[in-house]
Motif scaffolding. Structure first.
Motif, mmCIF file in Angstrom:
data_model
loop_
_atom_site.group_PDB
_atom_site.id
_atom_site.type_symbol
_atom_site.label_atom_id
_atom_site.label_comp_id
_atom_site.label_asym_id
_atom_site.label_seq_id
_atom_site.Cartn_x
_atom_site.Cartn_y
_atom_site.Cartn_z
ATOM 1 N N SER A 148 -3.142 60.312 -4.913
ATOM 2 C CA SER A 148 -1.789 59.812 -4.650
ATOM 3 C C SER A 148 -1.809 58.322 -4.325
ATOM 4 O O SER A 148 -0.836 57.601 -4.609
ATOM 5 C CB SER A 148 -1.152 60.584 -3.487
ATOM 6 O OG SER A 148 -0.921 61.926 -3.833
ATOM 7 N N LEU A 149 -2.904 57.851 -3.733
ATOM 8 C CA LEU A 149 -3.007 56.429 -3.413
ATOM 9 C C LEU A 149 -2.950 55.562 -4.665
ATOM 10 O O LEU A 149 -2.462 54.431 -4.625
ATOM 11 C CB LEU A 149 -4.305 56.151 -2.651
ATOM 12 C CG LEU A 149 -4.451 56.805 -1.276
ATOM 13 C CD1 LEU A 149 -5.821 56.475 -0.682
ATOM 14 C CD2 LEU A 149 -3.344 56.366 -0.335
ATOM 15 N N ASP A 207 1.319 55.894 -3.139
ATOM 16 C CA ASP A 207 1.871 56.807 -2.132
ATOM 17 C C ASP A 207 0.748 57.156 -1.169
ATOM 18 O O ASP A 207 -0.406 57.287 -1.584
ATOM 19 C CB ASP A 207 2.407 58.072 -2.803
ATOM 20 C CG ASP A 207 3.322 58.871 -1.902
ATOM 21 O OD1 ASP A 207 3.459 58.510 -0.710
ATOM 22 O OD2 ASP A 207 3.904 59.865 -2.372
ATOM 23 N N ASP A 208 1.073 57.311 0.106
ATOM 24 C CA ASP A 208 0.006 57.526 1.088
ATOM 25 C C ASP A 208 -0.153 58.978 1.499
ATOM 26 O O ASP A 208 -0.946 59.294 2.387
ATOM 27 C CB ASP A 208 0.244 56.670 2.341
ATOM 28 C CG ASP A 208 1.419 57.165 3.184
ATOM 29 O OD1 ASP A 208 2.259 57.934 2.659
ATOM 30 O OD2 ASP A 208 1.504 56.771 4.360
ATOM 31 N N ARG A 209 0.571 59.897 0.829
ATOM 32 C CA ARG A 209 0.457 61.318 1.183
ATOM 33 C C ARG A 209 0.896 62.181 0.009
ATOM 34 O O ARG A 209 1.422 61.685 -0.988
ATOM 35 C CB ARG A 209 1.293 61.636 2.425
ATOM 36 C CG ARG A 209 2.788 61.487 2.247
ATOM 37 C CD ARG A 209 3.491 61.419 3.583
ATOM 38 N NE ARG A 209 3.149 60.164 4.263
ATOM 39 C CZ ARG A 209 3.288 59.954 5.565
ATOM 40 N NH1 ARG A 209 3.740 60.902 6.346
ATOM 41 N NH2 ARG A 209 2.983 58.789 6.092
ATOM 42 N N SER A 210 0.695 63.488 0.164
ATOM 43 C CA SER A 210 1.071 64.437 -0.881
ATOM 44 C C SER A 210 1.559 65.726 -0.225
ATOM 45 O O SER A 210 1.064 66.111 0.837
ATOM 46 C CB SER A 210 -0.138 64.747 -1.774
ATOM 47 O OG SER A 210 0.159 65.820 -2.665
ATOM 48 N N PHE A 247 -9.993 51.425 -0.130
ATOM 49 C CA PHE A 247 -9.613 51.778 -1.501
ATOM 50 C C PHE A 247 -8.370 51.003 -1.920
ATOM 51 O O PHE A 247 -8.319 50.440 -3.026
ATOM 52 C CB PHE A 247 -9.364 53.284 -1.584
ATOM 53 C CG PHE A 247 -8.989 53.769 -2.956
ATOM 54 C CD1 PHE A 247 -9.944 53.870 -3.958
ATOM 55 C CD2 PHE A 247 -7.685 54.126 -3.243
ATOM 56 C CE1 PHE A 247 -9.606 54.318 -5.231
ATOM 57 C CE2 PHE A 247 -7.338 54.583 -4.507
ATOM 58 C CZ PHE A 247 -8.299 54.675 -5.501
ATOM 59 N N ASN A 248 -7.377 50.937 -1.042
ATOM 60 C CA ASN A 248 -6.155 50.203 -1.362
ATOM 61 C C ASN A 248 -6.432 48.717 -1.544
ATOM 62 O O ASN A 248 -5.814 48.061 -2.397
ATOM 63 C CB ASN A 248 -5.112 50.420 -0.271
ATOM 64 C CG ASN A 248 -4.463 51.793 -0.343
ATOM 65 O OD1 ASN A 248 -4.344 52.375 -1.415
ATOM 66 N ND2 ASN A 248 -4.037 52.315 0.799
ATOM 67 N N ALA A 249 -7.358 48.182 -0.754
ATOM 68 C CA ALA A 249 -7.719 46.771 -0.906
ATOM 69 C C ALA A 249 -8.357 46.513 -2.268
ATOM 70 O O ALA A 249 -8.079 45.489 -2.914
ATOM 71 C CB ALA A 249 -8.668 46.354 0.227
#
Length: 226
Positions: free
Chosen positions: A68-69, A73-76, A96-98
């Motif tokens: 989802s990231l 999105d930060d959740r599922s 990971f987002n970085a």
């Protein structure tokens, strides 16, 4: 992925064990980490408010949990947990987002996996609606065989019932049908595949479309290549 994108992730990757039933994604809770599975299998599971659940996604060494990231999105609402124990490379969500933000290509590459998983989920909905339980079980065993080295894997009737969204007695009858056709040998907590082409035939077209899509996007999906 490209060497440059892998280099962005590598400093933050940590090898971890994946024990049976370990939660990788908890519904409606911020995702803490992404897991690139090396060995083992994770299930993406939908649950009713009363706790009934069924598997809708199947992830092995070809994929990742916490995808989802990739879609920002930060959740599922879906759960993801380990159904066959193994190992994974873990990276914290922030790192990971970085890496996604630093690379113009990493997110696009990983979106290919999300696309493949959507195709797989669509085929799961089709076979659940149209195939007999024996055919659904044949497909599920083939998907395991694609991701597990060897022809044996440990799995209980109870767990199969949860994954296929049926009652345990139905799984027992389906396993007996596959044994009667000499496609598998089933012992307590273990299944051995004897005739893979026969399982493909019994799956009646329910197996093959997602696998072909993965091959188109990434290359052959084959446990022997691990």
């Amino acid at each position: 992925m490209s060497p440059a994108d892998l280099a962005l992730l590598e400093p933050s990757l940590k090898r971890v064990a994946l024990p049976l039933r370990m939660p990788l994604v908890t519904p409606d809770v911020p995702i803490e980490a992404v897991y690139f599975i090396e060995h083992g299998i994770a299930s993406v599971v939908a649950r009713t408010p009363t706790g009934q659940e069924a598997e809708i996604g199947f992830i092995g060494y070809e994929g990742m949990a916490g995808y989802s990231l990739v879609m920002d999105d930060d959740r599922s609402p879906l759960a993801c947990y380990v159904q066959l124990e193994g190992e994974a490379m873990r990276i914290d969500a922030a790192c990971f987002n970085a890496a996604l933000a630093a690379s113009p290509t990493l997110r696009l590459f990983l979106l290919r996996f999300v696309n493949y998983l959507q195709v797989q989920t669509g085929c799961t909905a089709l076979v659940n609606a149209r195939l007999r339980l024996a055919g659904r079980l044949a497909r599920w065993l083939l998907m395991c065989d694609d991701r597990v080295v060897g022809i044996r894997f440990s799995i209980t009737h109870e767990f199969l019932a949860t994954m296929l969204g049926v009652r345990r007695p139905g799984v027992t009858v389906a396993l007996q049908e596959l044994e009667g056709l000499a496609l598998i040998r089933s012992r307590r907590g273990e299944v051995v595949i004897l005739d893979r082409p026969g399982l493909v035939a019994l799956a009646s077209g329910g197996y093959g479309v997602p696998e072909a899509e993965y091959s188109r996007l990434f290359g052959e999906l084959d446990s022997a290549a691990q």
